[in-house]
Motif scaffolding. Structure first.
Motif, mmCIF file in Angstrom:
data_model
loop_
_atom_site.group_PDB
_atom_site.id
_atom_site.type_symbol
_atom_site.label_atom_id
_atom_site.label_comp_id
_atom_site.label_asym_id
_atom_site.label_seq_id
_atom_site.Cartn_x
_atom_site.Cartn_y
_atom_site.Cartn_z
ATOM 1 N N UNK A 99 -68.896 -2.112 84.823
ATOM 2 C CA UNK A 99 -68.316 -1.200 83.843
ATOM 3 C C UNK A 99 -68.018 -1.893 82.529
ATOM 4 N N UNK A 100 -69.048 -2.462 81.908
ATOM 5 C CA UNK A 100 -68.849 -3.264 80.703
ATOM 6 C C UNK A 100 -68.120 -2.520 79.617
ATOM 7 N N UNK A 101 -68.465 -1.284 79.416
ATOM 8 C CA UNK A 101 -67.805 -0.541 78.345
ATOM 9 C C UNK A 101 -66.625 0.242 78.881
ATOM 10 N N UNK A 102 -65.640 0.455 78.062
ATOM 11 C CA UNK A 102 -64.498 1.262 78.451
ATOM 12 C C UNK A 102 -64.786 2.739 78.245
ATOM 13 N N UNK A 103 -63.868 3.600 78.641
ATOM 14 C CA UNK A 103 -64.094 5.030 78.492
ATOM 15 C C UNK A 103 -64.163 5.440 77.028
ATOM 16 N N UNK A 104 -65.024 6.407 76.730
ATOM 17 C CA UNK A 104 -65.118 6.944 75.392
ATOM 18 C C UNK A 104 -66.036 6.190 74.466
ATOM 19 N N UNK A 105 -66.672 5.128 74.928
ATOM 20 C CA UNK A 105 -67.538 4.351 74.043
ATOM 21 C C UNK A 105 -69.008 4.481 74.441
ATOM 22 N N UNK A 106 -69.355 5.556 75.089
ATOM 23 C CA UNK A 106 -70.739 5.745 75.508
ATOM 24 C C UNK A 106 -70.976 5.370 76.946
ATOM 25 N N UNK A 107 -69.952 4.917 77.655
ATOM 26 C CA UNK A 107 -70.143 4.526 79.047
ATOM 27 C C UNK A 107 -70.004 5.707 79.994
ATOM 28 N N UNK A 108 -69.588 6.853 79.512
ATOM 29 C CA UNK A 108 -69.455 8.037 80.366
ATOM 30 C C UNK A 108 -70.754 8.830 80.359
ATOM 31 N N UNK A 109 -71.078 9.368 81.525
ATOM 32 C CA UNK A 109 -72.292 10.170 81.654
ATOM 33 C C UNK A 109 -72.048 11.568 81.086
ATOM 34 N N UNK A 110 -73.108 12.331 80.990
ATOM 35 C CA UNK A 110 -73.004 13.701 80.491
ATOM 36 C C UNK A 110 -72.147 14.544 81.440
ATOM 37 N N UNK A 111 -72.284 14.318 82.762
ATOM 38 C CA UNK A 111 -71.477 15.059 83.726
ATOM 39 C C UNK A 111 -69.996 14.741 83.568
ATOM 40 N N UNK A 112 -69.682 13.467 83.317
ATOM 41 C CA UNK A 112 -68.285 13.092 83.111
ATOM 42 C C UNK A 112 -67.723 13.740 81.849
ATOM 43 N N UNK A 113 -68.538 13.806 80.798
ATOM 44 C CA UNK A 113 -68.077 14.434 79.551
ATOM 45 C C UNK A 113 -67.823 15.931 79.759
ATOM 46 N N UNK A 114 -68.701 16.594 80.530
ATOM 47 C CA UNK A 114 -68.470 18.011 80.829
ATOM 48 C C UNK A 114 -67.197 18.189 81.647
ATOM 49 N N UNK A 115 -66.985 17.282 82.616
ATOM 50 C CA UNK A 115 -65.788 17.360 83.451
ATOM 51 C C UNK A 115 -64.528 17.172 82.608
ATOM 52 N N UNK A 116 -64.575 16.266 81.650
ATOM 53 C CA UNK A 116 -63.422 16.082 80.763
ATOM 54 C C UNK A 116 -63.164 17.333 79.934
ATOM 55 N N UNK A 117 -64.233 18.004 79.515
ATOM 56 C CA UNK A 117 -64.070 19.237 78.743
ATOM 57 C C UNK A 117 -63.434 20.336 79.607
ATOM 58 N N UNK A 118 -63.826 20.413 80.880
ATOM 59 C CA UNK A 118 -63.237 21.407 81.787
ATOM 60 C C UNK A 118 -61.747 21.140 81.968
ATOM 61 N N UNK A 119 -61.385 19.857 82.035
ATOM 62 C CA UNK A 119 -59.979 19.488 82.200
ATOM 63 C C UNK A 119 -59.223 19.441 80.867
ATOM 64 N N UNK A 120 -59.879 19.866 79.788
ATOM 65 C CA UNK A 120 -59.266 19.945 78.451
ATOM 66 C C UNK A 120 -58.757 18.593 77.967
ATOM 67 N N UNK A 121 -59.587 17.556 78.137
ATOM 68 C CA UNK A 121 -59.220 16.198 77.737
ATOM 69 C C UNK A 121 -60.203 15.656 76.715
ATOM 70 N N UNK A 122 -59.772 14.630 75.981
ATOM 71 C CA UNK A 122 -60.631 13.930 75.038
ATOM 72 C C UNK A 122 -61.560 12.985 75.796
ATOM 73 N N UNK A 123 -62.585 12.488 75.121
ATOM 74 C CA UNK A 123 -63.577 11.645 75.773
ATOM 75 C C UNK A 123 -63.041 10.268 76.146
ATOM 76 N N UNK A 124 -61.923 9.844 75.563
ATOM 77 C CA UNK A 124 -61.391 8.516 75.860
ATOM 78 C C UNK A 124 -60.167 8.562 76.773
ATOM 79 N N UNK A 125 -59.992 9.664 77.507
ATOM 80 C CA UNK A 125 -58.834 9.802 78.393
ATOM 81 C C UNK A 125 -58.959 8.855 79.584
ATOM 82 N N UNK A 126 -57.838 8.245 79.960
ATOM 83 C CA UNK A 126 -57.858 7.373 81.139
ATOM 84 C C UNK A 126 -57.669 8.228 82.390
ATOM 85 N N UNK A 127 -57.757 7.578 83.558
ATOM 86 C CA UNK A 127 -57.749 8.337 84.802
ATOM 87 C C UNK A 127 -56.369 8.925 85.090
ATOM 88 N N UNK A 128 -55.318 8.318 84.625
ATOM 89 C CA UNK A 128 -53.970 8.881 84.813
ATOM 90 C C UNK A 128 -53.848 10.212 84.075
#
Length: 182
Positions: A99-128
């Motif tokens: 996991x070289x890159x952290x969240x929000x810097x292009x390391x998230x897949x398209x499915x993860x980005x859609x999931x974040x949108x469903x949960x009403x979160x920004x792309x750099x949200x941590x797991x907490x």
């Protein structure tokens, strides 16, 4: 009659930017029927063919999703070629857990980005933040809280699926191989 004027392209330095000529540029349109976007993404018409389709980025992505790399092969040869290609690309898969890159810097897949949108979160949200948003939205849309509401039940299922996608991705990022010593 118009007066002849001097060009800015003579001598050095060149006063006009490269590619800023006044001639009309030839633009190739997307080959998809009904699309009026410029087609600047070439795609082969068939395997090992020099002929190309020219698609806009949206239709090129659609074309690539439906592309069959093993077209024309029987099932046994298809399986062996697929296994060989996965073996050759194993170095990338083996390093995925770092996991070289952290969240929000292009390391998230398209499915993860859609999931974040469903949960009403920004792309750099941590797991907490993902967990808190999941709990809040699940409580609001739970079928026991809103009995008989089909839209809420469907939203609840989407929230659950989004959380599962992000949980699996987080497990993959935080997994450490045995004997890593870290």
């Amino acid at each position: 009659m118009s007066k002849a004027r001097r060009s800015n392209d003579w001598g050095f330095p060149r006063w006009r930017a490269y590619g800023a000529s006044s001639e009309a540029q030839q633009v190739k349109m997307c080959d998809r029927h009904g699309c009026d976007q410029p087609g600047n993404c070439p795609a082969p018409k068939s395997p090992n063919s020099k002929e190309r389709w020219y698609f806009c980025p949206e239709h090129a992505g659609e074309y690539n999703r439906n592309w069959d790399y093993f077209q024309g092969l029987d099932a046994e040869e298809r399986a062996s070629r697929e296994k060989a290609e996965q073996r050759d690309a194993g170095g990338f898969q083996g390093a995925a857990f770092y996991g070289w890159g952290g969240p929000g810097d292009g390391s998230r897949s398209r499915d993860e980005m859609r999931a974040l949108a469903v949960l009403e979160l920004e792309s750099d949200a941590d797991f907490e933040a993902v967990r808190k948003s999941w709990r809040r939205l699940a409580k609001e849309n739970h079928p026991d809280v809103r009995p008989g509401d089909a839209a809420a039940a469907e939203r609840f299922q989407a929230i659950q699926a989004a959380y599962d996608v992000l949980r699996v991705a987080e497990d993959r990022r935080t997994w450490k191989p045995s004997g890593a010593g870290i």
